[in-house]
Design a protein around this motif. Sequence first.
Motif, mmCIF file in Angstrom:
data_model
loop_
_atom_site.group_PDB
_atom_site.id
_atom_site.type_symbol
_atom_site.label_atom_id
_atom_site.label_comp_id
_atom_site.label_asym_id
_atom_site.label_seq_id
_atom_site.Cartn_x
_atom_site.Cartn_y
_atom_site.Cartn_z
ATOM 1 N N VAL A 1 0.867 -1.130 -0.184
ATOM 2 C CA VAL A 1 0.046 0.058 0.095
ATOM 3 C C VAL A 1 1.039 1.362 0.008
ATOM 4 C CG1 VAL A 1 -2.021 -1.171 1.083
ATOM 5 C CG2 VAL A 1 -0.024 0.002 2.414
ATOM 6 N N SER A 2 0.594 2.381 -0.453
ATOM 7 C CA SER A 2 0.937 3.741 -0.292
ATOM 8 C C SER A 2 0.004 4.607 -0.522
ATOM 9 C CB SER A 2 2.091 3.787 -2.058
ATOM 10 O OG SER A 2 2.602 4.911 -1.801
ATOM 11 N N VAL A 3 0.566 5.842 0.309
ATOM 12 C CA VAL A 3 -0.235 6.883 0.395
ATOM 13 C C VAL A 3 0.848 8.298 0.031
ATOM 14 C CG1 VAL A 3 -1.606 8.434 1.778
ATOM 15 C CG2 VAL A 3 -1.852 6.019 2.134
ATOM 16 N N ILE B 1 -4.318 5.917 7.027
ATOM 17 C CA ILE B 1 -4.876 5.446 5.524
ATOM 18 C C ILE B 1 -4.241 4.052 5.075
ATOM 19 C CG2 ILE B 1 -5.352 6.021 3.035
ATOM 20 C CD1 ILE B 1 -5.353 8.844 3.986
ATOM 21 N N LYS B 2 -3.091 4.009 5.379
ATOM 22 C CA LYS B 2 -2.172 2.741 4.969
ATOM 23 C C LYS B 2 -2.977 1.529 6.009
ATOM 24 C CE LYS B 2 2.010 4.388 5.219
ATOM 25 N NZ LYS B 2 3.313 4.524 5.029
ATOM 26 N N PHE C 1 -3.013 2.381 -4.240
ATOM 27 C CA PHE C 1 -2.518 3.809 -3.495
ATOM 28 C C PHE C 1 -3.722 4.385 -3.385
ATOM 29 C CE2 PHE C 1 0.404 2.170 -6.933
ATOM 30 C CZ PHE C 1 1.562 2.502 -6.268
ATOM 31 N N TRP C 2 -3.585 5.380 -2.356
ATOM 32 C CA TRP C 2 -4.840 6.426 -2.170
ATOM 33 C C TRP C 2 -4.294 7.632 -2.845
ATOM 34 C CZ3 TRP C 2 -9.435 6.316 -0.100
ATOM 35 C CH2 TRP C 2 -10.149 7.320 0.078
ATOM 36 N N VAL C 3 -5.423 8.065 -3.889
ATOM 37 C CA VAL C 3 -5.074 9.155 -4.881
ATOM 38 C C VAL C 3 -6.110 10.231 -4.542
ATOM 39 C CG1 VAL C 3 -4.127 7.509 -6.463
ATOM 40 C CG2 VAL C 3 -6.785 8.256 -6.591
ATOM 41 N N SER C 4 -6.240 10.646 -3.446
ATOM 42 C CA SER C 4 -7.098 11.620 -3.282
ATOM 43 C C SER C 4 -6.487 12.311 -1.977
ATOM 44 C CB SER C 4 -8.481 11.625 -2.652
ATOM 45 O OG SER C 4 -9.242 12.507 -2.161
#
Length: 126
Positions: free
Chosen positions: A57-59, A73-74, A101-104
């Motif tokens: 996972v990545s933020v 978030i991760k 990925f969280w893209v916001s």
Amino acid sequence: MTDFKFPKEEKLKHKREIDLLFAKGKWQTCGNLRIISIDLEKKPQEGFLISNQKFGVSVSKRYFKKAVDRNRIKRLLRETYRLNKEIFTDAFGKNSISMIFWVSSEKPVSYRSLEENFITLCKSKK
């Protein structure tokens, strides 16, 4: 019975695997989630023998300056994967390498909304 563990063997950590993922993986987006994945059963790569699924996972630090927010978030993303591993495995393959990925720039509203996006992402892959 479903295995709800997220053991060390399933964590995407090696630079070599991550480089392969970014070089040959396919991108997919649903809501605020974006995933890159490569199924090594369908497309075997020379020198890569993975006996199970690898997940990372990545933020982005660009959107969340504070590590507390990125880590939260991760943690939610890993928990969503852990509890919905069966759906994910059906969609992306048993011997796959994936990174989400969280893209916001906004935090997830709730765990439930994050989980719904994750499940939609998995079901749209099929």
